[in-house]
Design a protein around this motif. Structure first.
Motif, PDB file in Angstrom:
ATOM      1  N   SER A  34       0.841  -1.205   0.000  1.00 20.30           N
ATOM      2  CA  SER A  34       0.000   0.000   0.000  1.00 20.30           C
ATOM      3  C   SER A  34       0.869   1.245   0.000  1.00 20.30           C
ATOM      4  CB  SER A  34      -0.948  -0.011   1.205  1.00 20.30           C
ATOM      5  OG  SER A  34      -0.221  -0.116   2.408  1.00 20.30           O
ATOM      6  N   GLU A  35       2.067   1.154   0.574  1.00 22.04           N
ATOM      7  CA  GLU A  35       2.984   2.288   0.577  1.00 22.04           C
ATOM      8  C   GLU A  35       3.370   2.682  -0.842  1.00 22.04           C
ATOM      9  OE1 GLU A  35       3.333  -0.386   2.571  1.00 22.04           O
ATOM     10  OE2 GLU A  35       3.036   0.507   4.545  1.00 22.04           O
ATOM     11  N   GLN A  36       3.569   1.666  -1.711  1.00 21.63           N
ATOM     12  CA  GLN A  36       3.889   1.958  -3.108  1.00 21.63           C
ATOM     13  C   GLN A  36       2.730   2.686  -3.787  1.00 21.63           C
ATOM     14  OE1 GLN A  36       4.845  -1.902  -4.718  1.00 21.63           O
ATOM     15  NE2 GLN A  36       7.046  -1.528  -4.554  1.00 21.63           N
ATOM     16  N   VAL A  37       1.517   2.250  -3.506  1.00 23.12           N
ATOM     17  CA  VAL A  37       0.328   2.898  -4.084  1.00 23.12           C
ATOM     18  C   VAL A  37       0.293   4.365  -3.659  1.00 23.12           C
ATOM     19  CG1 VAL A  37      -2.206   2.949  -4.114  1.00 23.12           C
ATOM     20  CG2 VAL A  37      -0.994   0.747  -4.168  1.00 23.12           C
ATOM     21  N   ILE A  38       0.481   4.620  -2.379  1.00 20.19           N
ATOM     22  CA  ILE A  38       0.434   5.983  -1.859  1.00 20.19           C
ATOM     23  C   ILE A  38       1.575   6.819  -2.428  1.00 20.19           C
ATOM     24  CG2 ILE A  38       0.523   7.412   0.222  1.00 20.19           C
ATOM     25  CD1 ILE A  38      -2.089   5.718  -0.146  1.00 20.19           C
ATOM     26  N   LEU A  39       2.768   6.229  -2.551  1.00 18.68           N
ATOM     27  CA  LEU A  39       3.909   6.949  -3.105  1.00 18.68           C
ATOM     28  C   LEU A  39       3.627   7.403  -4.534  1.00 18.68           C
ATOM     29  CD1 LEU A  39       6.816   7.959  -2.839  1.00 18.68           C
ATOM     30  CD2 LEU A  39       7.577   5.705  -3.615  1.00 18.68           C
ATOM     31  N   VAL A  40       3.082   6.502  -5.356  1.00 18.17           N
ATOM     32  CA  VAL A  40       2.753   6.864  -6.736  1.00 18.17           C
ATOM     33  C   VAL A  40       1.666   7.934  -6.755  1.00 18.17           C
ATOM     34  CG1 VAL A  40       1.745   6.009  -8.892  1.00 18.17           C
ATOM     35  CG2 VAL A  40       3.536   4.689  -7.739  1.00 18.17           C
ATOM     36  N   ALA A  41       0.679   7.785  -5.885  1.00 14.03           N
ATOM     37  CA  ALA A  41      -0.403   8.782  -5.821  1.00 14.03           C
ATOM     38  C   ALA A  41       0.143  10.159  -5.455  1.00 14.03           C
ATOM     39  CB  ALA A  41      -1.464   8.342  -4.815  1.00 14.03           C
ATOM     40  N   LEU A  42       1.065  10.190  -4.506  1.00 13.16           N
ATOM     41  CA  LEU A  42       1.643  11.472  -4.100  1.00 13.16           C
ATOM     42  C   LEU A  42       2.507  12.075  -5.207  1.00 13.16           C
ATOM     43  CD1 LEU A  42       2.507  10.677  -0.386  1.00 13.16           C
ATOM     44  CD2 LEU A  42       0.680  12.153  -1.244  1.00 13.16           C
ATOM     45  N   ARG A  43       3.224  11.225  -5.936  1.00 12.69           N
ATOM     46  CA  ARG A  43       4.016  11.730  -7.066  1.00 12.69           C
ATOM     47  C   ARG A  43       3.106  12.329  -8.134  1.00 12.69           C
ATOM     48  NH1 ARG A  43       8.169   6.671  -7.672  1.00 12.69           N
ATOM     49  NH2 ARG A  43       9.564   7.266  -5.985  1.00 12.69           N
ATOM     50  N   LEU A  44       1.988  11.651  -8.410  1.00 13.27           N
ATOM     51  CA  LEU A  44       1.037  12.162  -9.396  1.00 13.27           C
ATOM     52  C   LEU A  44       0.408  13.470  -8.925  1.00 13.27           C
ATOM     53  CD1 LEU A  44      -0.655   8.848 -10.545  1.00 13.27           C
ATOM     54  CD2 LEU A  44       0.865  10.312 -11.894  1.00 13.27           C
ATOM     55  N   LEU A  45       0.121  13.564  -7.639  1.00 17.20           N
ATOM     56  CA  LEU A  45      -0.429  14.806  -7.086  1.00 17.20           C
ATOM     57  C   LEU A  45       0.568  15.937  -7.239  1.00 17.20           C
ATOM     58  CD1 LEU A  45      -2.548  16.410  -5.498  1.00 17.20           C
ATOM     59  CD2 LEU A  45      -1.494  15.522  -3.404  1.00 17.20           C
ATOM     60  N   LYS A  46       1.822  15.669  -6.928  1.00 19.18           N
ATOM     61  CA  LYS A  46       2.860  16.693  -7.067  1.00 19.18           C
ATOM     62  C   LYS A  46       2.975  17.139  -8.526  1.00 19.18           C
ATOM     63  CE  LYS A  46       7.682  17.545  -5.839  1.00 19.18           C
ATOM     64  NZ  LYS A  46       8.891  16.980  -5.226  1.00 19.18           N
ATOM     65  N   LYS A  47       2.946  16.179  -9.457  1.00 20.29           N
ATOM     66  CA  LYS A  47       3.017  16.501 -10.891  1.00 20.29           C
ATOM     67  C   LYS A  47       1.809  17.342 -11.310  1.00 20.29           C
ATOM     68  CE  LYS A  47       3.080  14.450 -15.463  1.00 20.29           C
ATOM     69  NZ  LYS A  47       2.742  13.288 -16.255  1.00 20.29           N
ATOM     70  N   ALA A  48       0.619  16.955 -10.856  1.00 17.70           N
ATOM     71  CA  ALA A  48      -0.595  17.697 -11.213  1.00 17.70           C
ATOM     72  C   ALA A  48      -0.537  19.124 -10.675  1.00 17.70           C
ATOM     73  CB  ALA A  48      -1.830  16.976 -10.679  1.00 17.70           C
ATOM     74  N   GLN A  49      -0.031  19.278  -9.443  1.00 20.85           N
ATOM     75  CA  GLN A  49       0.088  20.617  -8.872  1.00 20.85           C
ATOM     76  C   GLN A  49       1.086  21.459  -9.653  1.00 20.85           C
ATOM     77  OE1 GLN A  49       0.987  19.522  -4.784  1.00 20.85           O
ATOM     78  NE2 GLN A  49      -1.054  20.164  -4.154  1.00 20.85           N
ATOM     79  N   ARG A  50       2.199  20.843 -10.068  1.00 18.37           N
ATOM     80  CA  ARG A  50       3.209  21.572 -10.845  1.00 18.37           C
ATOM     81  C   ARG A  50       2.624  21.992 -12.192  1.00 18.37           C
ATOM     82  NH1 ARG A  50       6.875  17.861 -10.752  1.00 18.37           N
ATOM     83  NH2 ARG A  50       6.342  16.968 -12.758  1.00 18.37           N
ATOM     84  N   GLU A  51       1.895  21.083 -12.858  1.00 17.32           N
ATOM     85  CA  GLU A  51       1.296  21.403 -14.149  1.00 17.32           C
ATOM     86  C   GLU A  51       0.234  22.489 -14.009  1.00 17.32           C
ATOM     87  OE1 GLU A  51      -0.019  17.577 -15.522  1.00 17.32           O
ATOM     88  OE2 GLU A  51       1.980  17.025 -16.251  1.00 17.32           O
ATOM     89  N   GLU A  52      -0.534  22.431 -12.933  1.00 15.19           N
ATOM     90  CA  GLU A  52      -1.540  23.468 -12.699  1.00 15.19           C
ATOM     91  C   GLU A  52      -0.874  24.828 -12.501  1.00 15.19           C
ATOM     92  OE1 GLU A  52      -5.395  24.340  -9.846  1.00 15.19           O
ATOM     93  OE2 GLU A  52      -3.774  23.112  -9.060  1.00 15.19           O
ATOM     94  N   GLN A  53       0.206  24.851 -11.740  1.00 20.14           N
ATOM     95  CA  GLN A  53       0.923  26.107 -11.507  1.00 20.14           C
ATOM     96  C   GLN A  53       1.496  26.649 -12.813  1.00 20.14           C
ATOM     97  OE1 GLN A  53       0.872  27.870  -8.694  1.00 20.14           O
ATOM     98  NE2 GLN A  53       1.944  29.472  -9.799  1.00 20.14           N
ATOM     99  N   GLU A  54       2.038  25.756 -13.649  1.00 13.42           N
ATOM    100  CA  GLU A  54       2.565  26.182 -14.950  1.00 13.42           C
ATOM    101  C   GLU A  54       1.450  26.766 -15.802  1.00 13.42           C
ATOM    102  OE1 GLU A  54       4.443  22.680 -16.517  1.00 13.42           O
ATOM    103  OE2 GLU A  54       6.144  22.832 -15.141  1.00 13.42           O
ATOM    104  N   TRP A  55       0.262  26.111 -15.789  1.00 12.36           N
ATOM    105  CA  TRP A  55      -0.874  26.602 -16.566  1.00 12.36           C
ATOM    106  C   TRP A  55      -1.286  27.984 -16.074  1.00 12.36           C
ATOM    107  CZ3 TRP A  55      -5.771  28.255 -15.501  1.00 12.36           C
ATOM    108  CH2 TRP A  55      -6.620  28.434 -16.604  1.00 12.36           C
ATOM    109  N   ILE A  56      -1.329  28.162 -14.763  1.00 12.42           N
ATOM    110  CA  ILE A  56      -1.708  29.464 -14.190  1.00 12.42           C
ATOM    111  C   ILE A  56      -0.718  30.539 -14.640  1.00 12.42           C
ATOM    112  CG2 ILE A  56      -1.816  30.764 -12.014  1.00 12.42           C
ATOM    113  CD1 ILE A  56      -3.048  28.206 -10.766  1.00 12.42           C
ATOM    114  N   GLU A  57       0.569  30.214 -14.582  1.00 11.70           N
ATOM    115  CA  GLU A  57       1.587  31.192 -14.984  1.00 11.70           C
ATOM    116  C   GLU A  57       1.479  31.526 -16.469  1.00 11.70           C
ATOM    117  OE1 GLU A  57       5.307  29.550 -13.635  1.00 11.70           O
ATOM    118  OE2 GLU A  57       4.697  29.695 -11.532  1.00 11.70           O
ATOM    119  N   GLU A  58       1.222  30.519 -17.310  1.00 10.02           N
ATOM    120  CA  GLU A  58       1.061  30.761 -18.748  1.00 10.02           C
ATOM    121  C   GLU A  58      -0.187  31.601 -19.010  1.00 10.02           C
ATOM    122  OE1 GLU A  58       1.026  26.942 -20.696  1.00 10.02           O
ATOM    123  OE2 GLU A  58       3.094  26.533 -20.114  1.00 10.02           O
ATOM    124  N   ALA A  59      -1.276  31.294 -18.316  1.00  3.89           N
ATOM    125  CA  ALA A  59      -2.510  32.063 -18.496  1.00  3.89           C
ATOM    126  C   ALA A  59      -2.308  33.510 -18.066  1.00  3.89           C
ATOM    127  CB  ALA A  59      -3.651  31.422 -17.705  1.00  3.89           C
TER     128      ALA A  59
END
Length: 96
Positions: A34-59
């Protein structure tokens, strides 16, 4: 002084739906723990947050660019814009 790996362990409580999702992912065989599942989920969350921030900056940059164009008088009225858009569409239809 930094904490050791053992001191950094965090206990969390999952909702039944979240627990079912983790269990279903474990059953696929893709994850061993389950730790692996959570680790991947957290990595995806971090990536999504980074992409959202990039989108905000571009907008923000595009909005600022548009405002600067307005201040310089580089605008089109609606009729002119539609006319130019229609001309471009006609050119594409004629060439393709």
């Amino acid at each position: 002084m930094g904490k050791s790996a053992i001191e950094q362990i965090m206990s969390i409580t999952l909702t039944p739906e979240q627990e079912s999702l983790v269990q279903a992912l474990l059953e696929t065989g893709r994850f061993s723990t389950s730790e692996q599942v959570i680790l991947v989920a957290l990595r995806l969350l971090k990536k999504a947050q980074r992409e959202e921030q990039e989108w905000i900056e571009e907008a923000r940059a595009k909005v600022n660019e548009g405002l600067a164009e307005i201040e310089r008088g580089e605008t089109l009225d609606g009729e002119t814009f539609i006319k130019q858009l229609r001309e471009k569409l006609e050119q594409k239809r004629a060439s393709g």
